[in-house]
Design a protein around this motif. Structure first.
Motif, PDB file in Angstrom:
ATOM      1  N   ARG A   1       0.822  -1.204   0.000  1.00  0.00           N
ATOM      2  CA  ARG A   1       0.000   0.000   0.000  1.00  0.00           C
ATOM      3  C   ARG A   1       0.859   1.259   0.000  1.00  0.00           C
ATOM      4  NH1 ARG A   1      -2.721  -1.463   3.854  1.00  0.00           N
ATOM      5  NH2 ARG A   1      -1.982  -0.113   5.519  1.00  0.00           N
ATOM      6  N   ALA A   2       1.956   1.242   0.755  1.00  0.00           N
ATOM      7  CA  ALA A   2       2.842   2.404   0.807  1.00  0.00           C
ATOM      8  C   ALA A   2       3.516   2.651  -0.541  1.00  0.00           C
ATOM      9  CB  ALA A   2       3.898   2.198   1.895  1.00  0.00           C
ATOM     10  N   VAL A   3       3.943   1.581  -1.201  1.00  0.00           N
ATOM     11  CA  VAL A   3       4.590   1.711  -2.514  1.00  0.00           C
ATOM     12  C   VAL A   3       3.608   2.280  -3.523  1.00  0.00           C
ATOM     13  CG1 VAL A   3       5.545   0.402  -4.449  1.00  0.00           C
ATOM     14  CG2 VAL A   3       6.302  -0.096  -2.111  1.00  0.00           C
ATOM     15  N   ILE A   4       2.395   1.765  -3.526  1.00  0.00           N
ATOM     16  CA  ILE A   4       1.386   2.230  -4.485  1.00  0.00           C
ATOM     17  C   ILE A   4       1.025   3.689  -4.228  1.00  0.00           C
ATOM     18  CG2 ILE A   4      -1.038   1.956  -5.166  1.00  0.00           C
ATOM     19  CD1 ILE A   4      -0.641  -1.068  -4.802  1.00  0.00           C
ATOM     20  N   ALA A   5       0.906   4.065  -2.955  1.00  0.00           N
ATOM     21  CA  ALA A   5       0.546   5.441  -2.609  1.00  0.00           C
ATOM     22  C   ALA A   5       1.584   6.447  -3.096  1.00  0.00           C
ATOM     23  CB  ALA A   5       0.379   5.568  -1.095  1.00  0.00           C
ATOM     24  N   ALA A   6       2.830   6.017  -3.247  1.00  0.00           N
ATOM     25  CA  ALA A   6       3.915   6.922  -3.644  1.00  0.00           C
ATOM     26  C   ALA A   6       4.063   7.059  -5.152  1.00  0.00           C
ATOM     27  CB  ALA A   6       5.238   6.435  -3.045  1.00  0.00           C
ATOM     28  N   ASN A   7       3.246   6.333  -5.925  1.00  0.00           N
ATOM     29  CA  ASN A   7       3.427   6.333  -7.375  1.00  0.00           C
ATOM     30  C   ASN A   7       2.085   6.544  -8.088  1.00  0.00           C
ATOM     31  OD1 ASN A   7       3.515   4.931 -10.121  1.00  0.00           O
ATOM     32  ND2 ASN A   7       5.690   4.935  -9.588  1.00  0.00           N
ATOM     33  N   PRO A   8       1.928   7.656  -8.819  1.00  0.00           N
ATOM     34  CA  PRO A   8       0.648   7.943  -9.482  1.00  0.00           C
ATOM     35  C   PRO A   8       0.221   6.849 -10.461  1.00  0.00           C
ATOM     36  CG  PRO A   8       2.032   9.893  -9.458  1.00  0.00           C
ATOM     37  CD  PRO A   8       2.894   8.758  -8.988  1.00  0.00           C
TER      38      PRO A   8
END
Length: 201
Positions: free
Chosen positions: A106-113
C-alpha cells in the motif's frame, strides 16, 4: 530442466517490495529484484510477467471473490453472499503472515501515481467481477451493483485497518466495515433530501 527454487514467488515478492520501498518503484529493475531474492532473472519471469505484476498479480483475488459468491448458501441475500466472499478472502489471501506485505504494498502504491491508477482499475475490475457473480445467482442487476459496490468499499476500509494492524482477522474487519457502510447509508437516507421529500408528500 529448470532447477526448482523453493518459495520463489514469495522470495521475489518480498525482495521487490523491499527494493520498491528503498529505491522507489521506477528505480528498481527485474534484475535487482532477482538478485535481492538470490534468484535469476529467468526465475522471475517464470512467476511474473513484469515487476508491476508483483504488486497486482493475476486474477487470484477476483477468483476467490466470485467463487465464494457462487458457493454462498442458496438462501443468502446479495449482501450476505458478498460478506461470505470477504470471509473467504480473509482466509485465503489476507492472512496474518501477509499483513506486512500488504502494508508495504500500500505504501509503494501510494507513492506512485501510475500505480495508484492501476490500483483503482483493479478495484473496478473486482467490483465488476462481484457484480457479475451476483447476477449469475439471479440477483437483479441494480441490487447486484449496489451490493458489489458496498462490498468493494468495505474491503478497502478493512484492508487499510488490517494493514495498519488496527484489527485482527481481515474477514471480521470486512464484516464490520460492511455493517458500518450500510449503517451510514441508512442514516443518510433517513435524514437526507430523499426522506424529506417523502415526508412532504
Amino acid at each position: 530442466m529448470a532447477r526448482w527454487e523453493p518459495n520463489a514467488p514469495e522470495r521475489l515478492s518480498k525482495a521487490a517490495l523491499e527494493l520498491f520501498a528503498e529505491r522507489g518503484y521506477e528505480n528498481t529493475t527485474v534484475i535487482d529484484i532477482a538478485q535481492r531474492a538470490g534468484l535469476t532473472k529467468s526465475t522471475f519471469f517464470r512467476h511474473f510477467q513484469d515487476k508491476r505484476e508483483v504488486l497486482f498479480g493475476g486474477g487470484t483475488l477476483a477468483g476467490l471473490l466470485t467463487g465464494a459468491i457462487a458457493a454462498a448458501p442458496a438462501s443468502a441475500t446479495a449482501f450476505e453472499a458478498v460478506v461470505h466472499a470477504m470471509d473467504a478472502v480473509g482466509r485465503e489471501a489476507f492472512t496474518p503472515d501477509r499483513r506486512e506485505f500488504g502494508a508495504l504494498r500500500r505504501a509503494v502504491i501510494a507513492a506512485n501515481p501510475e500505480l495508484r491508477e492501476r490500483e483503482a482499475l483493479k478495484g473496478l475490475a473486482l467490483t465488476s467481477a462481484m457484480t457479475e457473480a451476483l447476477r449469475e445467482r439471479g440477483v437483479p442487476e441494480v441490487t447486484a451493483c449496489v451490493a458489489a459496490e458496498l462490498g468493494a468499499l468495505a474491503m478497502k476500509i478493512a484492508h487499510e485497518r488490517w494493514g495498519a494492524a488496527t484489527c485482527g482477522d481481515f474477514g471480521e474487519a470486512a464484516r464490520l466495515a460492511f455493517d458500518e457502510v450500510q449503517a451510514a447509508i441508512a442514516a443518510e437516507t433517513s435524514s437526507g433530501p430523499v426522506a424529506a421529500k417523502s415526508s412532504a408528500r
